[in-house]
Design an enzyme around this catalytic site. Sequence first.
Site, PDB file in Angstrom:
ATOM      1  N   LEU A 128       2.099  -7.063  -5.322  1.00  0.00           N
ATOM      2  CA  LEU A 128       2.164  -6.127  -4.210  1.00  0.00           C
ATOM      3  C   LEU A 128       2.233  -6.860  -2.882  1.00  0.00           C
ATOM      4  O   LEU A 128       1.383  -7.706  -2.587  1.00  0.00           O
ATOM      5  CB  LEU A 128       0.939  -5.212  -4.223  1.00  0.00           C
ATOM      6  CG  LEU A 128       0.674  -4.468  -5.539  1.00  0.00           C
ATOM      7  CD1 LEU A 128      -0.698  -3.801  -5.494  1.00  0.00           C
ATOM      8  CD2 LEU A 128       1.758  -3.443  -5.803  1.00  0.00           C
ATOM      9  N   ASP A 129       3.241  -6.530  -2.073  1.00  0.00           N
ATOM     10  CA  ASP A 129       3.270  -7.019  -0.702  1.00  0.00           C
ATOM     11  C   ASP A 129       2.080  -6.444   0.049  1.00  0.00           C
ATOM     12  O   ASP A 129       1.791  -5.250  -0.074  1.00  0.00           O
ATOM     13  CB  ASP A 129       4.558  -6.564  -0.012  1.00  0.00           C
ATOM     14  CG  ASP A 129       5.649  -7.617  -0.116  1.00  0.00           C
ATOM     15  OD1 ASP A 129       5.314  -8.775  -0.370  1.00  0.00           O
ATOM     16  OD2 ASP A 129       6.827  -7.272   0.057  1.00  0.00           O
ATOM     17  N   LYS A 130       1.407  -7.294   0.804  1.00  0.00           N
ATOM     18  CA  LYS A 130       0.280  -6.786   1.588  1.00  0.00           C
ATOM     19  C   LYS A 130       0.767  -5.810   2.651  1.00  0.00           C
ATOM     20  O   LYS A 130       0.292  -4.672   2.745  1.00  0.00           O
ATOM     21  CB  LYS A 130      -0.473  -7.940   2.261  1.00  0.00           C
ATOM     22  CG  LYS A 130      -1.614  -7.479   3.171  1.00  0.00           C
ATOM     23  CD  LYS A 130      -2.274  -8.633   3.886  1.00  0.00           C
ATOM     24  CE  LYS A 130      -1.423  -9.171   5.011  1.00  0.00           C
ATOM     25  NZ  LYS A 130      -1.288  -8.215   6.161  1.00  0.00           N
TER      26      LYS A 130
END
Length: 716
Positions: free
Chosen positions: A232-234
């Site tokens: 997951l991209d932050k």
Amino acid sequence: EAEIIAFLLVLNATIGYLHSRSSEKTVQLLKKKLSVKVSVLRDGKWIEVDARELVPGDIIFLRIGSIVPADAKVINGNMLVDQSALTGESLPVEVGPGGIIYSGSIVKRGEARCIVVATGTKTYFGKTIELVKEAKTTSMQEEAVLKITRYMLYAGLVALAVSIPIGIMEKWSVFSLIDLAVVFLMSCVPVALPAVLTIMQAYGSMELSRRNVLVTRLSAVEDIGAVNVACLDKTGTITLNQLEVVGVKGYGFTEKDVVLYAVLASREEAHDPLNDAIITYGKRIGVTRDLCKELSFTPFEPSLKRSEAVALCGNEKVKAILGEPKTVLSLCTNNEHLKDKVLQDIEEASRKGARTLAVAVQRGDSREVTFAGLIHLMDPPRPDAREMILKLREHGVRPVMLTGDNVAIAKEIARNVAIGERIFSVREIMSKDVKLEDIIDEADGLAEVYPEDKFNVVKALQSKGYRVAMTGDGVNDAPALSQAEAGIAVKQATDAAKAAASLVLLEDGLSVIVDAITVGRILHQRALTWVINKITKTLQTILVILLGMLWLRKMTITPMGMAVLLLANDFLTMTISTDNARPSMKPATWNVKNIMIFSLPLSIAMLIPPVIVTYISLSVLNSSWNATVSAVLLSLIYTSQVRILMVRERNWLWSSRPGRELTISLLGTLIVFTLLAYTGIIFTELTPNLLLVVATTSLIPLAFEPLKVYLAKKYF
């Protein structure tokens, strides 16, 4: 009989074709929502419009990740453009002022203002941009189903090999032996398979579209259900992606001076979150670039880690630098006495989850670059992020956070949303010559990740046997999005990322990803139900025919009966693909061995009713052979409805209600075929006593419900 079989095959082909057309139209409709957006100058303001609204003469702004929407001439700026998809040239080309860029190429570096010179069919290549191309790979589900089908075919051939010698010993004619072979083979071939898989995928994609997830590849609906690691991209996924300036600290400069230099080194038309936050903050405190005249601008690049602008402010020439603190510090001549203090301030801000940019300035004719100050920005976690992360874990999906931020910021965010604190720096890993595969199992997140690192992260996870979902938004994310089992382009993704992804999110946050996984798991449960039903039905039919040959030396099912059974079983049970189903809390897997172990006892249970019906019909009621064959056929049809009610639920059969279409199908099948048997249409007319025997014995498999629940808990 040949006409009935031909009708069933045509019916199957027609249903499969119509649903395939329907699903393709659905995908095409969804793709329209992925139209290229472009920043264009209209009425003195920069706005975003669909590429199809461009006309020659429009001024557009392109940056890294943009797909060029029309043929255009560069006015100012420089770009590295990838034209390989259009010209076949493997290397990107540099394009500067006066150069022409072509529709469909991708900006790999830099940014520029351009004027549109041709659109639509008048572009150099004379065709519109195709953003999304469907993958043509065989899905995991389809591979498993076809593998099971082969096993069923082998079982049918073995039973046929046993039965043929019996027929020969009984001096059957060649045509009777052919009938026997046809019956066995018809029982094994899943004629409804193409239609069922297409219907399932189409319904899944439409369900996801209602939940703001666009599917660009139909098989992605089932792939997302099998995911057990989500990278997951932050920014934008775990956090709000709404950066705000939360603090400005000057080192010998006032707050307004620091902000002014930062504003000069920012571009509003780039729609960059960092730039937008700085410009918005500047307007709030009354700082704008209006009193300065821009002379040159160097946009931010990952390799440089800074942007620069040269401007004339009053009578003074100013070079403003904005970028990553350590990089900016290394350019400054006054950094020695400030370095420790600056790094301490950055560390303190990062512990609070803030991201810091450094500002430096070079004034007049001086060659000295002076460190001006720090700007602290924060992108807070989404309110629902922690809850969604916990839901992912409940569903057996391990979240791994990826961010370009430093380890301190990454740890703070990861701790707040319950991802964990085992955060590693990719840059540190590479400097120590450690392989990602060696630490990936224990990593909750990776910091200082460049877009090109994501591909290696996916490969490392896959080498460990994980099935990976990857979120991405940039052009450099495309290889990782393509490599992952489920490539997910987030809402604000570039056009190139959307083109590479199999799922595109229409809203930010983790909730839509959880929804997608849930729908994928539901689809898997429906497919699993259909497969278990197919296996038990096939084995039951093969065993009934084989037992008839060994016991009575006769065919208990005729080709006509098998054709009727196909209609009652394979086609009417297509409604399984729309049945109510509960998602598993585990990632979807296709363990063929477990499926076969689960199905075999149920097949034997389903064998009991037709065997009892055969015995009572011949020995107790003294029915004719034709009546017995019809009774066996009706018993197989009845037990099919009982079997569906049992196998559709991994728990007790009353744990959930069947879907509306499935309920109508079950009741309709029972009523229609009972009437046909009672009136003697297609069937040999059955007496009320024989009908009662068939109906009551068909309920016997329900006694095996506790065994089914036990096996389901053990093997699923």
